[in-house]
Design a protein around this motif. Sequence first.
Motif, PDB file in Angstrom:
ATOM      1  N   VAL A  68       1.074  -1.326   0.015  1.00 13.77           N
ATOM      2  CA  VAL A  68      -0.135  -0.040  -0.203  1.00 13.77           C
ATOM      3  C   VAL A  68       0.839   1.229   0.130  1.00 13.77           C
ATOM      4  N   GLU A  69       0.692   2.103  -1.019  1.00 17.19           N
ATOM      5  CA  GLU A  69       1.168   3.435  -1.039  1.00 17.19           C
ATOM      6  C   GLU A  69       0.166   4.305  -0.204  1.00 17.19           C
ATOM      7  N   TYR A  70       0.442   4.660   1.033  1.00 18.96           N
ATOM      8  CA  TYR A  70      -0.605   5.324   1.979  1.00 18.96           C
ATOM      9  C   TYR A  70      -1.223   6.403   1.437  1.00 18.96           C
ATOM     10  N   MET A  71      -2.831   6.125   1.371  1.00 20.46           N
ATOM     11  CA  MET A  71      -3.849   7.005   0.854  1.00 20.46           C
ATOM     12  C   MET A  71      -3.811   7.414  -0.757  1.00 20.46           C
ATOM     13  N   LYS A  72      -2.943   6.543  -1.312  1.00 19.04           N
ATOM     14  CA  LYS A  72      -2.639   6.688  -3.053  1.00 19.04           C
ATOM     15  C   LYS A  72      -3.142   5.410  -3.883  1.00 19.04           C
ATOM     16  N   GLY A  73      -2.872   4.352  -3.238  1.00 19.60           N
ATOM     17  CA  GLY A  73      -3.056   3.059  -3.997  1.00 19.60           C
ATOM     18  C   GLY A  73      -2.171   2.005  -3.545  1.00 19.60           C
ATOM     19  N   VAL A  74      -2.073   0.925  -4.382  1.00 17.36           N
ATOM     20  CA  VAL A  74      -1.245  -0.314  -4.092  1.00 17.36           C
ATOM     21  C   VAL A  74      -0.420  -0.476  -5.382  1.00 17.36           C
ATOM     22  N   HIS A  75       0.948  -0.635  -4.751  1.00 17.05           N
ATOM     23  CA  HIS A  75       1.960  -1.266  -5.763  1.00 17.05           C
ATOM     24  C   HIS A  75       1.693  -2.524  -6.073  1.00 17.05           C
ATOM     25  N   VAL A  76       1.959  -3.099  -7.214  1.00 15.05           N
ATOM     26  CA  VAL A  76       1.977  -4.734  -7.590  1.00 15.05           C
ATOM     27  C   VAL A  76       3.552  -5.027  -7.756  1.00 15.05           C
ATOM     28  N   ILE A  77       3.873  -5.837  -7.038  1.00  9.27           N
ATOM     29  CA  ILE A  77       5.292  -6.509  -7.083  1.00  9.27           C
ATOM     30  C   ILE A  77       5.157  -8.102  -7.478  1.00  9.27           C
ATOM     31  N   ASP A  78       5.978  -8.220  -8.281  1.00  9.82           N
ATOM     32  CA  ASP A  78       6.264  -9.493  -8.764  1.00  9.82           C
ATOM     33  C   ASP A  78       7.518 -10.209  -8.008  1.00  9.82           C
ATOM     34  N   THR A  88       5.716  -4.064 -10.842  1.00 10.07           N
ATOM     35  CA  THR A  88       5.420  -4.088 -12.192  1.00 10.07           C
ATOM     36  C   THR A  88       4.062  -3.252 -12.537  1.00 10.07           C
ATOM     37  N   GLY A  89       3.635  -2.564 -11.327  1.00  6.18           N
ATOM     38  CA  GLY A  89       2.438  -1.803 -11.667  1.00  6.18           C
ATOM     39  C   GLY A  89       1.734  -1.019 -10.345  1.00  6.18           C
ATOM     40  N   PHE A  90       0.853  -0.193 -10.725  1.00  9.13           N
ATOM     41  CA  PHE A  90       0.134   0.511  -9.735  1.00  9.13           C
ATOM     42  C   PHE A  90      -1.121   0.523  -9.865  1.00  9.13           C
ATOM     43  N   ILE A  91      -2.084   0.244  -8.654  1.00  7.61           N
ATOM     44  CA  ILE A  91      -3.464   0.478  -8.801  1.00  7.61           C
ATOM     45  C   ILE A  91      -3.836   1.783  -8.143  1.00  7.61           C
ATOM     46  N   GLU A  92      -4.358   2.681  -8.606  1.00 13.67           N
ATOM     47  CA  GLU A  92      -4.612   3.994  -7.988  1.00 13.67           C
ATOM     48  C   GLU A  92      -6.022   3.943  -7.041  1.00 13.67           C
ATOM     49  N   ILE A  93      -6.063   3.995  -5.889  1.00 11.03           N
ATOM     50  CA  ILE A  93      -7.170   3.753  -5.018  1.00 11.03           C
ATOM     51  C   ILE A  93      -7.082   5.225  -4.041  1.00 11.03           C
ATOM     52  N   PRO A  94      -7.649   6.217  -4.317  1.00 10.33           N
ATOM     53  CA  PRO A  94      -7.513   7.257  -3.192  1.00 10.33           C
ATOM     54  C   PRO A  94      -7.873   6.906  -1.932  1.00 10.33           C
ATOM     55  N   GLY A  95      -7.372   7.212  -0.807  1.00  7.07           N
ATOM     56  CA  GLY A  95      -7.777   6.994   0.501  1.00  7.07           C
ATOM     57  C   GLY A  95      -7.473   5.541   1.053  1.00  7.07           C
TER      58      GLY A  95
END
Length: 435
Positions: A68-78, A88-95
Amino acid sequence: MKTVYSLLLLPAILLGFSCTDKYTEELTVNSPVYMSYDDLRSAVASAPARPLVRPGKIYFKGRHLFVVEYMKGVHVIDVSNPSRPQNTGFIEIPGCADIAVKDQSLYADSFVDLVTIDISDAANPKVTQRLSNTFSYTVPEAEDPQYPYAEVNRGKGVVVGWEIKRVTRELVNGTTWSPGDSYHGESLKWYSMSSSSASYQVANSDGGSAAASFGKSGSMARFGLYGKFLYIADNSMLYLFDTETPSSPVRTNTQSLSGGIETMFIYDGHMFFGTPTGMVVYSLEVPASPSFIANFWHVTSCDPVVVQDGYAYITLRSGTNCGGNTNQLDVVKISEDYKEYTLVNSYSMVNPHGLGIDGERLFVCDGEAGLKVYDAKDREFTARNMLASFPDIQAYDVIPADGYLFMVGSDGFYLYDYSDPTAIRQVGHIPVEKQ
């Protein structure tokens, strides 16, 4: 006599006029920055990999670690190749502050909402459901809380931050500003800001035969999975969701808790809550309605907990809003019926945070003292049974799994190989981007 009466009234009349004198005063405030509800509910999106800046919770499932990138979203790590973890990627999820994963569904908080995201294709995540207005409305702490906070207008959306503003207000009779007064139609008041929302928190999953469909996490959490239920705790409430259909959870119940809930750990049909004053234990014999069975009191302190084979391991730390000045590891013996708890021993630490246990290996994140690994067979966690120490890192939380340890700290993500307890070694690292 009439003349005297009029003269007596004159000071009062003059005083009355003076009450209408107006003055202006400038003051500096933390003014809320809003994201509208429409923008919030259309913001979840897949994005290219980005550097870690403020890593929070970690969650491991399959070949992926989610950070979790606090309050921003989620890093995806292989992590399919542990010696070369790939962002490898990032899922933007505010809050977003918490996550859990069941099957191919990732559950995340998004300010007041619970979002379910299909991650069967981690490079192309898709929202399958959003439960709006599920959680209590909360606001982040300002970077400079010395200034008063402007009252939040919830109708404008969620608060994503604060900006410092100079504002002018009118005063009567030279009175000075006090919390609760208003400017530009908004009331100024002090908010009680809790740092718990900013903590590194993850919940352990334990669901018997169903556990294979769950991911695995660490010790500092408010999300947990058991059987077909997803449990989410805030400071004083427990939210229950039926995840029989993982892509579309159904909110089934809400229970009041004792308050001050910091972390949640699920093990062997029981739920262990960490609070500033002790560990609180609930039974999951009836998963749809957890029931209180016991508590174990300790000195005032933050206290993530993990449990294994009749023992609870609790770290207590100072320097937080939890209060206290204790820094130690407590080992607690648990009775077979989970109703009695006996302190076996306490061991001095520097500033312990998250911890994890796997068989005879106990991993303790001791803040600035780094990661410490102990042989837990004899329950004595002193230098004589320390298997390894990595002191040059800032350690917050860990996940031990299948001979590999995933650790997150303020300076990044680390991966260790502990398959050989005599030669525990770091095999991978993804650093944070310095600001």
